[in-house]
Design a protein around this motif. Structure first.
Motif, PDB file in Angstrom:
ATOM      1  N   UNK A 212     -12.568  35.261 -16.843  1.00 56.12           N
ATOM      2  CA  UNK A 212     -13.917  35.395 -15.804  1.00 56.12           C
ATOM      3  C   UNK A 212     -14.016  34.336 -14.848  1.00 56.12           C
ATOM      4  N   UNK A 213     -12.793  33.491 -14.601  1.00 54.99           N
ATOM      5  CA  UNK A 213     -13.023  32.478 -13.574  1.00 54.99           C
ATOM      6  C   UNK A 213     -12.034  32.983 -12.264  1.00 54.99           C
ATOM      7  N   UNK A 214     -12.174  32.398 -11.261  1.00 58.38           N
ATOM      8  CA  UNK A 214     -11.066  32.710 -10.153  1.00 58.38           C
ATOM      9  C   UNK A 214      -9.675  32.258 -10.365  1.00 58.38           C
ATOM     10  N   UNK A 215      -8.858  33.098 -10.076  1.00 56.74           N
ATOM     11  CA  UNK A 215      -7.311  32.605 -10.759  1.00 56.74           C
ATOM     12  C   UNK A 215      -6.463  32.964  -9.535  1.00 56.74           C
ATOM     13  N   UNK A 216      -5.700  32.220  -9.494  1.00 55.76           N
ATOM     14  CA  UNK A 216      -4.468  32.060  -8.576  1.00 55.76           C
ATOM     15  C   UNK A 216      -2.996  32.118  -9.238  1.00 55.76           C
ATOM     16  N   UNK A 217      -2.228  33.419  -9.057  1.00 57.09           N
ATOM     17  CA  UNK A 217      -1.139  33.434  -9.628  1.00 57.09           C
ATOM     18  C   UNK A 217       0.287  33.192  -8.652  1.00 57.09           C
ATOM     19  N   UNK A 218       1.032  31.794  -8.676  1.00 59.30           N
ATOM     20  CA  UNK A 218       2.065  31.675  -7.808  1.00 59.30           C
ATOM     21  C   UNK A 218       3.242  32.254  -8.391  1.00 59.30           C
ATOM     22  N   UNK A 219       4.369  32.527  -7.580  1.00 61.58           N
ATOM     23  CA  UNK A 219       5.531  33.148  -8.086  1.00 61.58           C
ATOM     24  C   UNK A 219       6.790  32.167  -7.797  1.00 61.58           C
ATOM     25  N   UNK A 220       7.482  31.893  -8.947  1.00 58.31           N
ATOM     26  CA  UNK A 220       8.657  30.940  -8.726  1.00 58.31           C
ATOM     27  C   UNK A 220       9.948  31.732  -7.854  1.00 58.31           C
ATOM     28  N   UNK A 221      10.050  32.945  -7.860  1.00 55.50           N
ATOM     29  CA  UNK A 221      10.972  33.859  -7.513  1.00 55.50           C
ATOM     30  C   UNK A 221      11.655  33.274  -6.125  1.00 55.50           C
ATOM     31  N   UNK A 222      10.905  33.086  -5.116  1.00 53.00           N
ATOM     32  CA  UNK A 222      11.596  32.905  -3.972  1.00 53.00           C
ATOM     33  C   UNK A 222      12.154  31.299  -4.000  1.00 53.00           C
ATOM     34  N   UNK A 223      11.629  30.478  -4.699  1.00 49.66           N
ATOM     35  CA  UNK A 223      12.228  29.051  -4.666  1.00 49.66           C
ATOM     36  C   UNK A 223      13.671  29.434  -5.663  1.00 49.66           C
ATOM     37  N   UNK A 224      13.438  30.190  -6.777  1.00 46.69           N
ATOM     38  CA  UNK A 224      14.711  30.352  -7.741  1.00 46.69           C
ATOM     39  C   UNK A 224      15.552  31.034  -6.950  1.00 46.69           C
ATOM     40  N   UNK A 225      15.434  31.936  -5.922  1.00 46.47           N
ATOM     41  CA  UNK A 225      16.339  32.683  -5.314  1.00 46.47           C
ATOM     42  C   UNK A 225      16.855  31.704  -4.152  1.00 46.47           C
ATOM     43  N   UNK A 226      16.069  30.982  -3.317  1.00 45.51           N
ATOM     44  CA  UNK A 226      16.772  30.013  -2.585  1.00 45.51           C
ATOM     45  C   UNK A 226      17.737  28.957  -3.046  1.00 45.51           C
ATOM     46  N   UNK A 227      17.368  28.594  -4.278  1.00 43.45           N
ATOM     47  CA  UNK A 227      18.173  27.537  -5.146  1.00 43.45           C
ATOM     48  C   UNK A 227      19.287  28.250  -5.577  1.00 43.45           C
ATOM     49  N   UNK A 228      19.159  29.403  -6.106  1.00 45.70           N
ATOM     50  CA  UNK A 228      20.232  30.094  -6.814  1.00 45.70           C
ATOM     51  C   UNK A 228      21.621  30.326  -5.752  1.00 45.70           C
ATOM     52  N   UNK A 229      20.991  31.138  -4.721  1.00 49.36           N
ATOM     53  CA  UNK A 229      22.161  31.479  -3.546  1.00 49.36           C
ATOM     54  C   UNK A 229      22.671  30.413  -3.019  1.00 49.36           C
ATOM     55  N   UNK A 230      22.245  29.248  -3.054  1.00 54.33           N
ATOM     56  CA  UNK A 230      22.983  28.110  -2.598  1.00 54.33           C
ATOM     57  C   UNK A 230      24.130  27.746  -3.262  1.00 54.33           C
ATOM     58  N   UNK A 231      23.786  27.701  -4.754  1.00 60.66           N
ATOM     59  CA  UNK A 231      24.803  27.606  -5.884  1.00 60.66           C
ATOM     60  C   UNK A 231      25.736  28.393  -6.405  1.00 60.66           C
ATOM     61  N   UNK A 232      25.520  29.772  -6.048  1.00 58.09           N
ATOM     62  CA  UNK A 232      26.440  30.918  -6.797  1.00 58.09           C
ATOM     63  C   UNK A 232      26.668  31.922  -5.576  1.00 58.09           C
ATOM     64  N   UNK A 233      27.955  32.282  -5.242  1.00 57.32           N
ATOM     65  CA  UNK A 233      28.513  32.988  -4.252  1.00 57.32           C
ATOM     66  C   UNK A 233      28.068  34.702  -4.473  1.00 57.32           C
TER      67      UNK A 233
END
Ligand code: R5P
Length: 298
Positions: free
Chosen positions: A143-164
């Motif tokens: 019942x309080x204001x909430x903010x949901x953040x998503x890790x997906x962009x950070x994961x994608x940026x990290x992953x695609x640097x490591x794995x071709x």
């Protein structure tokens, strides 16, 4: 809306890196909070900074929630009694989201009960990828204001640097939200399995046919806890003679023994985001969280 100079942050356990970033990036000063454990395991909280009229950012990731919840609520109640104007909870990992219905008669729906507890002591909640499945938004139970953040962009940026040449696999229907979001950043293929949980430690999984030739298979889930969901996939991929497999999770709830077992079972490595301090942490979400805090309270 608060002014930066009226904000103060407190950490309860392992989150000092985030409070340091808040101070460095936004100039939000760190307050002093002491938790004392008595010999009988009762807890005393002491706030050692002036909080009257201030907006408080209380940082507490909620793995091992049973140990943390009383010190957290005592802290929030004490801050309020000392005159804090608003108290925002930053919980990079939000616990008790998976028991989102009564699976058997008489069972508590812990997600709702936990939401009642937090909603009655905080003025806002910021978290990262809570396990939203049958409950679609936090607003359904909080019942309080909430903010949901998503890790997906950070994961994608990290992953695609490591794995071709990755091929992403999600262990169950719920994981599609994360897997598809990560895959969409670089238009890579992904597959979603069908999972049936037998008990806390075991699952049955049906993997669709995948062509992993020349690719690194990346198993992606929001949480690794017992490891059952990952282990069964590793076993099946071993049968298919897949050579390179990585495991990635947002929230690392597992111990070192399981990390070793995942490697023994065929994972080249296991990586996680730093929502919970863990040896597998590689993907830093501090900037995401700081932006989220800024957007919510300022
Ligand atoms: C549940 O549906 C979650 O998305 C994860 O798949 C699950 O929590 C992982 O748990 P475990 O590691 O115990 O299989």
């Amino acid at each position: 809306m608060a002014r930066l100079s009226d904000c103060i942050s407190f950490t309860l356990f392992d989150e000092i890196h985030l409070a340091d970033c808040l101070e460095a990036e936004l100039g939000i000063k760190k307050g002093k909070l002491e938790i004392h454990a008595f010999p009988d395991h009762e807890t005393k909280v002491r706030i050692k900074s002036e909080v009257s009229g201030k907006t408080v950012v209380l940082i507490c990731t909620l793995n091992q929630p049973n140990e943390k919840i009383l010190p957290l609520l005592f802290s929030a109640m004490t801050l309020k009694s000392l005159g804090a104007k608003n108290i925002y909870l930053v919980a990079p990992y939000l616990a008790y989201m998976r028991q989102d219905k009564a699976f058997h008669p008489g069972e508590a729906v812990s997600a709702k009960l936990f939401a009642v507890l937090l909603s009655s002591h905080f003025d806002g909640l910021i978290t990262v990828d809570p396990h939203l499945h049958r409950i679609k938004t936090l607003g359904e139970i909080y019942t309080l204001p909430s903010k949901v953040l998503h890790a997906t962009e950070a994961i994608a940026n990290w992953l695609f640097k490591q794995v071709k040449n990755p091929l992403l696999i999600g262990p169950d229907a719920e994981s599609e939200q994360w897997v598809s979001a990560i895959a969409s950043h670089h238009q890579v293929p992904y597959a979603i399995c069908e999972k049936h949980r037998i008990d806390d430690q075991s699952v049955q999984t049906y993997i669709p046919e995948v062509d992993a030739k020349g690719r690194t298979v990346v198993l992606v889930d929001d949480i690794i806890s017992s490891g059952a969901s990952m282990l069964v996939l590793l076993e099946a991929l071993k049968q298919q003679e897949v050579q390179h497999i990585l495991c990635i999770t947002v929230h690392a709830l597992f111990d070192v023994a399981l990390e070793k077992r995942l490697i023994q079972m065929g994972a080249d490595a296991v990586f996680s985001c730093n929502t919970i301090k863990h040896t597998s942490n590689r993907i830093d979400l501090s900037s995401l969280l700081i932006q989220g805090i800024y957007d919510m309270i300022l």
